[in-house]
Write a protein that holds these residues in place. Structure first.
Motif, PDB file in Angstrom:
ATOM      1  N   GLY A   1      34.118  38.801  34.401  1.00 17.38           N
ATOM      2  CA  GLY A   1      33.981  40.179  34.877  1.00 17.38           C
ATOM      3  C   GLY A   1      34.784  41.141  34.036  1.00 17.38           C
ATOM      4  O   GLY A   1      35.932  40.856  33.674  1.00 17.38           O
ATOM      5  N   ASP A   2      34.172  42.272  33.712  1.00 18.63           N
ATOM      6  CA  ASP A   2      34.806  43.303  32.892  1.00 18.63           C
ATOM      7  C   ASP A   2      34.843  44.623  33.640  1.00 18.63           C
ATOM      8  O   ASP A   2      33.849  45.011  34.246  1.00 18.63           O
ATOM      9  CB  ASP A   2      33.953  43.569  31.641  1.00 18.63           C
ATOM     10  N   ASN A   3      35.955  45.310  33.541  1.00 17.69           N
ATOM     11  CA  ASN A   3      36.020  46.691  34.022  1.00 17.69           C
ATOM     12  C   ASN A   3      36.480  47.567  32.864  1.00 17.69           C
ATOM     13  O   ASN A   3      37.668  47.850  32.713  1.00 17.69           O
ATOM     14  CB  ASN A   3      36.987  46.808  35.206  1.00 17.69           C
ATOM     15  N   PRO A   4      35.515  47.975  32.005  1.00 15.90           N
ATOM     16  CA  PRO A   4      35.895  48.701  30.782  1.00 15.90           C
ATOM     17  C   PRO A   4      36.617  50.013  31.057  1.00 15.90           C
ATOM     18  O   PRO A   4      37.398  50.473  30.224  1.00 15.90           O
ATOM     19  CB  PRO A   4      34.547  48.950  30.076  1.00 15.90           C
ATOM     20  N   ALA A   5      36.397  50.604  32.234  1.00 12.35           N
ATOM     21  CA  ALA A   5      37.042  51.877  32.547  1.00 12.35           C
ATOM     22  C   ALA A   5      38.570  51.751  32.539  1.00 12.35           C
ATOM     23  O   ALA A   5      39.279  52.715  32.254  1.00 12.35           O
ATOM     24  CB  ALA A   5      36.559  52.389  33.899  1.00 12.35           C
ATOM     25  N   CYS A   6      39.054  50.556  32.854  1.00 12.02           N
ATOM     26  CA  CYS A   6      40.508  50.360  32.961  1.00 12.02           C
ATOM     27  C   CYS A   6      41.000  49.283  32.005  1.00 12.02           C
ATOM     28  O   CYS A   6      42.183  49.180  31.727  1.00 12.02           O
ATOM     29  CB  CYS A   6      40.858  50.009  34.403  1.00 12.02           C
ATOM     30  N   GLY A   7      40.071  48.461  31.487  1.00  9.20           N
ATOM     31  CA  GLY A   7      40.464  47.369  30.604  1.00  9.20           C
ATOM     32  C   GLY A   7      40.779  46.080  31.339  1.00  9.20           C
ATOM     33  O   GLY A   7      41.418  45.190  30.785  1.00  9.20           O
ATOM     34  N   ASP A   8      40.335  45.984  32.592  1.00 10.78           N
ATOM     35  CA  ASP A   8      40.591  44.765  33.370  1.00 10.78           C
ATOM     36  C   ASP A   8      39.553  43.691  33.057  1.00 10.78           C
ATOM     37  O   ASP A   8      38.380  43.994  32.881  1.00 10.78           O
ATOM     38  CB  ASP A   8      40.498  45.053  34.880  1.00 10.78           C
ATOM     39  N   GLU A   9      40.001  42.458  33.047  1.00 10.95           N
ATOM     40  CA  GLU A   9      39.098  41.329  32.870  1.00 10.95           C
ATOM     41  C   GLU A   9      39.499  40.217  33.818  1.00 10.95           C
ATOM     42  O   GLU A   9      40.693  39.986  34.018  1.00 10.95           O
ATOM     43  CB  GLU A   9      39.209  40.751  31.453  1.00 10.95           C
ATOM     44  N   ILE A  10      38.498  39.547  34.371  1.00 12.78           N
ATOM     45  CA  ILE A  10      38.806  38.310  35.079  1.00 12.78           C
ATOM     46  C   ILE A  10      37.750  37.253  34.768  1.00 12.78           C
ATOM     47  O   ILE A  10      36.606  37.565  34.453  1.00 12.78           O
ATOM     48  CB  ILE A  10      38.948  38.467  36.617  1.00 12.78           C
ATOM     49  N   ASP A  11      38.189  36.029  34.798  1.00  7.86           N
ATOM     50  CA  ASP A  11      37.288  34.892  34.701  1.00  7.86           C
ATOM     51  C   ASP A  11      37.401  34.121  35.997  1.00  7.86           C
ATOM     52  O   ASP A  11      38.450  33.552  36.300  1.00  7.86           O
ATOM     53  CB  ASP A  11      37.659  34.004  33.506  1.00  7.86           C
TER      54      ASP A  11
END
Ligand code: ZN
Length: 155
Positions: free
Chosen positions: A35-45
């Motif tokens: 999962g990517d949240n480009p607005a904030c730069g968050d990533e999770i697997d």
């Protein structure tokens, strides 16, 4: 700190972000979702092992990003672990309502996860909080295999 930020960064949430639960690799996962949240730069697997009856036998995640994204992932995995797909889907809907509409003050199946309702006042943080749950949503749709989701694509 203003009261809205205080609600957002409560001790329980900060504790989850500092010491995320269910953090790590899951070698025998049935489903993996990035999962990517480009607005904030968050990533999770997110990695899930479904039991034969479809329940969440194991769920773990790794990732990096802001406190809200990592705390939300930690709290989500804790909540969903051991539950059925139907229960997880109900929690997903309840969480979405909570962070977009605020829900009410009644205790619900979400328990501590309700503490994240403070994000509704910060539209950019809603995406951070939803990231792990979007990954969960995708995991629910998959029987097996790998997938990628982004908070920038409406589902
Ligand atoms: Zn974030």
């Amino acid at each position: 700190m203003n009261p809205e930020l205080e609600e957002l960064y409560q001790e329980v949430i900060l504790d989850h972000s500092r010491r995320p639960r269910n953090f790590g690799e899951l070698t025998d996962a049935t489903v993996r979702v990035h999962g990517d949240n480009p607005a904030c730069g968050d990533e999770i697997d997110l990695a899930v092992k479904f039991a034969d009856d479809g329940a969440f036998e194991q769920i773990k995640f790794t990732g990096q990003g802001c406190a809200i994204s990592q705390a939300s992932a930690s709290m989500m995995t804790q909540k969903v672990k051991g539950k059925t797909r139907d229960d997880a889907a109900s929690m997903l809907r309840a969480f979405h309502d909570l962070v977009t509409q605020g829900g009410d003050d009644e205790p619900t199946m979400l328990g501590d996860v309700q503490l994240l309702r403070g994000v509704r006042k910060f539209p950019q943080r809603v995406k951070c909080a939803m990231l792990a749950w979007r990954a969960l949503e995708q995991a629910l749709e998959q029987q097996n295999g790998e997938a990628t989701v982004s908070t920038e694509v409406e589902t």
